[in-house]
Design a protein around this motif. Structure first.
Motif: not given
Lengths: 217, 217
Positions: B94-95, B147, B150-151, B154-155, B157-158, B162
């Motif tokens: 992830g990320g 997927e 999502g990554a 993550e990168v 940082e919120g 979406e």
DNA sequence: ACGGACTTACTGACAAGTTAGTAAGTCGTG
DNA sequence: CACGACTTACTAACTTGTCAGTAAGTCCGT
């Protein structure tokens, strides 16, 4: 082999110019063929299906175009000609104008699913062995890449090297095509928004220069 | 309908476990089918061609898989299983790791033209009417988008909403697929470099936020 | 303006090939 | 020896393409 319109058969006779009704008929057939090849693909779309749409038999279609492959070729040529006519006068734009044009086109395409599917199917099929549309598709890509790369360099005002512009150009075309396929399979993909977002991102990165913000290797 | 391996024929007999040679044979056939469907497409690739590669007749293939469509389905399942095994242990990252993984994959794919062509052909074909691989391809896209989105988040940082992550995810997949097609048709396209460049650009734009550097509309 | 000479636009029948799928029989092996 | 892995033989459905025939149009000389 007898040709409907063109060249002298074998004897030295003159071909006689086609009448109005004929050229219209041929166009009807071309549109029907574009429709069939677009939804079923070239290989699995049959001449009978094309013929049925214009109310004749498959032999009638062959009378006009000689072979299935020739029909495909003329469909592609017809499409090119249509594209050119749509840009009549309003010559293909460069620089930032080009990217605006691309975005408008995508937005319009979101309401012309048939056209998009036809393009996607044919493009996908063209990478199979010895496909008759291979040359046409490849050529189309080459021209498009050239135009887009040029526009990228224009926007970059000479600070974007040619090689970088080439990377960006192929990526922009790629994202457009790839998103179309996803959208055709799943309406939840936002074709115009996603495309516009990606084009801007790629363009911005190209203009900003090669140093990578995120070292990925 | 008679199944090679599974269910009871009609009498109440027990299915008997397949011998070693059989499962190997079936895998051979699956690989051959993947090869044929990948180069010619599903619709035009014939059972006879698949059979020939493993030295049997087309009826022999049908003995194992029952129908052509079933063969395709098992090819797709086989591929999925292989993919999973390749990631054995090294769970899907992830990320930022995910994007590094994507780039490595593309770099590897540049030396596995057959695989890439197989994927591209099948994906393109899947948008035709009632194609049996449609569901599989669609599903695959859905999972991948999830997927990658999502990554991206993550990168970010919120800080990446979406909806924006979704746009970026579909664009990243799109650019990967679209570039593969261009590369298959024309070696002069730099598949790994162009893909990496575009992924970074899209990721950077997503993380930087929605405000567009170049107002395109 | 008319009539023959010729062309065009088809149709329907057919040829020749390819396709997936079925049914029945053969053979080796566990 | 039974069953799984085939093969051979075949069918039914399609495929593109050819061919002869026909109705309707066009062109031209008178």
């Amino acid at each position: 082999m007898d040709d409907a319109v063109p060249s002298t058969p074998a004897t030295g006779r003159t071909p006689r110019k086609p009448r109005q009704a004929t050229v219209e008929r041929r166009q009807e057939i071309l549109r029907a063929a574009a429709n069939t090849f677009g939804s079923k693909g070239y290989k699995t779309g049959s001449l009978a299906e094309v013929a049925e749409q214009v109310g004749i038999t498959h032999a009638g279609v062959l009378h006009h175009f000689g072979s299935k492959e020739q029909l495909l070729i003329e469909v592609l040529e017809y499409r090119d000609k249509e594209d050119v006519e749509n840009l009549e006068g309003k010559h293909i734009p460069g620089g930032l104008e080009l990217f605006r044009h691309l975005e408008r086109t995508v937005r319009a395409n979101a309401h012309r699913r048939g056209i998009v599917q036809g393009y996607s199917v044919l493009t996908g099929e063209s990478v199979t062995e010895n496909h008759p549309a291979r040359g046409w598709v490849r050529n189309r890509f080459t021209i498009l890449r050239g135009e887009i790369a040029g526009a990228v360099m224009e926007v970059g005002e000479g600070r974007v090297p040619e090689s970088l512009a080439a990377l960006a150009a192929s990526a922009i075309i790629g994202v457009m095509d790839g998103l179309q396929v996803q959208w055709l399979l799943d309406d939840s993909v936002d074709l115009p928004e996603s495309t516009a977002f990606a084009i801007e991102a790629i363009l911005a990165a190209a203009v900003a220069g090669s140093p990578r913000p995120y070292p990925l290797d």
